[in-house]
Design an enzyme around this catalytic site. Structure first.
Site, PDB file in Angstrom:
ATOM      1  N   CYS A   1       0.964  -1.237   0.018  1.00 56.22           N
ATOM      2  CA  CYS A   1      -0.074   0.033   0.191  1.00 56.22           C
ATOM      3  C   CYS A   1       0.846   1.351  -0.004  1.00 56.22           C
ATOM      4  O   CYS A   1       1.384   1.751   1.100  1.00 56.22           O
ATOM      5  CB  CYS A   1      -0.863  -0.138   1.318  1.00 56.22           C
ATOM      6  SG  CYS A   1      -1.721   1.609   1.605  1.00 56.22           S
TER       7      CYS A   1
ATOM      8  N   CYS B   1      -0.580   4.143   2.284  1.00 52.63           N
ATOM      9  CA  CYS B   1      -0.105   4.058   3.563  1.00 52.63           C
ATOM     10  C   CYS B   1       1.327   4.211   4.005  1.00 52.63           C
ATOM     11  O   CYS B   1       1.570   4.744   5.031  1.00 52.63           O
ATOM     12  CB  CYS B   1      -0.687   2.588   3.960  1.00 52.63           C
ATOM     13  SG  CYS B   1      -2.084   1.823   3.449  1.00 52.63           S
ATOM     14  N   ASP B   2       2.163   3.686   3.175  1.00 50.58           N
ATOM     15  CA  ASP B   2       3.398   3.418   3.552  1.00 50.58           C
ATOM     16  C   ASP B   2       4.663   4.525   2.854  1.00 50.58           C
ATOM     17  O   ASP B   2       5.542   4.686   3.270  1.00 50.58           O
ATOM     18  CB  ASP B   2       3.950   2.070   3.572  1.00 50.58           C
ATOM     19  CG  ASP B   2       3.042   1.349   4.388  1.00 50.58           C
ATOM     20  OD1 ASP B   2       2.627   1.678   5.452  1.00 50.58           O
ATOM     21  OD2 ASP B   2       3.067   0.036   4.197  1.00 50.58           O
TER      22      ASP B   2
END
Ligand code: NAP
Length: 331
Positions: A156, A159-160
Site C-alpha cells: 500500500c 499507507c507507507d
C-alpha cells in the site's frame, strides 16, 4: 466512529445519529463486504425498502482505502481520494437506512433458508445475501516478503509511501496498480525502480505515458525480484533479468508489491461455485449457483475491476434481489 461493542454509529435521515440495533439479527438482505459494490448494494436495497445489513469485515472501504486519487469515477471533475469516496458511499448507504456493522464474517450456511451469516459473536439471518467481499493483493511468494512485511515490504503506497522519503524504492508489477503506486511514490523517493516480468506494461496507455514521462521512474524490463535482503529492515533487492539471467543488486529502503489480486472467496468455497482462480461464477446476471445468493464486484469480476463497475454490480445485485424477493412473497 465505533461504539464500544464495535457497532458503527449510524447517521439518520434527519442528520442525527443512532446506534444500530445490535440485537437485531434477522434482515431481508445481508451484504458481506463494504467496498464500492457492497455500499452501492446497500443504497439500492435500503432505498427499495428492504431491511438491509452490511457486515463490513475488518477493512471497511475495501481496496480503495489503499489508493490515492481516483480520477475516473464520474462526478468528480478534480478527482477524489479513494478513502474519501468510500466514506461518502458508506454515509450514503447509512442515510438510506442500511445497518452497517464493522465485524468479520467467519462462516456462512447457504444450504437452507433463511441463509445464515456468522460472525465470532453473532448469527445473522437473511432472506437473500450479496457476496461483495472483493479481492486481496497477491504476494510474490518470496521468503523475504514475509520476513520484511511491515519492515520495508508493503502492499500500500498510500499507507507507507511517506516512510521512504529520500530513499530508493522498488515497485513490482506492470498493471495500473503498479504504475499508479510508482508514480505516487516519486513524491517521496529519489528513484522508483519499476520491476516488470515482461517487456511491456499491462497498464492503461494514459498511465503508462505518465510514468514514462516521470524522470524518477526507472524501468527494469523482463525482470523479477528473486530475493529481498536486509538486517532489521529491507536494504537490498536482488533482481534477475529473465532473458539474460543477469543478476543486479539494488540498494533500497522499500519494496512495494503490486501484482494483482486474489478474490476473497475462502469462506464460500464449499457452498458457492467458484472458477479455477477462485472467482465466484455467476449463473445469470448477479445470481450465483444458489438461488437467493448473489455476488457483486471484484469477487466475481476478472475483467473490468473498476470502482464504477464494482458499484454498478452492487446496484445490479440489489435490483436482482428486489425481483427475487418480490416474485415469491414466501422467500
Ligand atoms: P493486473 O492488471 O492484474 O496487473 C498485475 C500485474 O502484475 C501484471 O503486470 C502482471 O504481469 C504482474 N504480475 C502478476 N503476477 C506476478 C508475479 N507473480 N510476479 C511478478 N509480476 C506479476 O492488476 P492491477 O494492476 O492490480 O489492476 C487490477 C485492476 O484494477 C485492473 O483492471 C486495473 O485496470 C484496475 N486499476 C485501475 C486503476 C485506475 O484506473 N486508476 C488503478 C489501479 C487498478 P503480466 O502483465 O505479465 O501479466
Amino acid at each position: 466512529m465505533s461504539a464500544d461493542d464495535g457497532a458503527t454509529i449510524l447517521e439518520t435521515k434527519d442528520g442525527g445519529s443512532k446506534t444500530p440495533d445490535i440485537k437485531k439479527t434477522k434482515f431481508d438482505v445481508i451484504i458481506i463486504g463494504a467496498g464500492p459494490s457492497g455500499y452501492t448494494a446497500g443504497i439500492y436495497s435500503s432505498r427499495a425498502g428492504y431491511d438491509t445489513l452490511i457486515l463490513s469485515g475488518i477493512l471497511p472501504g475495501g481496496q480503495l482505502v489503499n489508493t490515492t486519487e481516483v480520477e475516473n469515477y464520474p462526478g468528480f471533475e478534480n478527482a477524489i481520494m479513494g478513502p474519501d469516496l468510500m466514506i461518502d458511499m458508506r454515509k450514503q448507504s447509512q442515510k438510506m437506512g442500511t445497518t452497517i456493522i464493522d465485524d468479520e464474517v467467519v462462516d456462512v450456511d447457504f444450504r437452507r433458508k433463511p441463509f445464515k451469516v456468522l460472525t465470532a459473536s453473532e448469527e445473522y439471518e437473511g432472506r437473500a445475501v450479496i457476496i461483495a467481499t472483493g479481492a486481496t493483493p497477491r504476494k510474490m511468494g518470496l521468503d523475504g516478503e514475509e520476513t520484511f512485511a511491515g519492515k520495508g515490504v508493503s502492499y500500500c503506497a498510500t499507507c507507507d509511501g511517506p516512510f521512504f522519503r529520500n530513499q530508493e524504492i522498488v515497485v513490482v508489477g506492470g498493471g495500473d496498480s503498479a504504475i499508479e503506486e510508482a508514480t505516487f511514490l516519486t513524491k517521496f523517493a529519489t528513484t522508483v525502480h519499476l520491476v516488470h516480468r515482461r517487456g511491456e506494461l499491462r497498464a492503461s496507455k494514459v498511465m503508462q505515458e505518465r510514468a514514462f514521462n516521470n524522470e524518477k521512474i526507472k524501468f527494469h524490463w523482463d525482470s523479477a525480484v528473486i530475493d529481498i535482503k536486509g538486517d532489521q529492515k529491507v536494504q537490498q533487492a536482488i533482481l534477475k533479468n529473465l532473458k539474460t539471467n543477469e543478476e543486479t543488486t539494488l540498494d533500497i529502503g522499500g519494496l512495494f508489491v503490486a501484482i494483482g489480486h486474489n478474490p476473497n472467496t475462502e469462506l464460500f468455497k464449499e457452498q458457492i461455485e467458484l472458477d479455477d482462480k477462485g472467482y465466484v461464477v455467476l449463473k445469470n446476471q448477479t445470481h450465483t449457483n444458489i438461488e437467493g445468493i448473489f455476488a457483486a464486484g471484484d469477487v466475481h469480476d476478472r475483467t473490468y475491476r473498476q470502482v464504477i463497475t464494482a458499484a454498478a454490480f452492487g446496484c445490479m445485485a440489489a435490483i436482482d434481489i428486489d425481483k427475487y424477493l418480490t416474485e415469491d412473497a414466501d422467500k
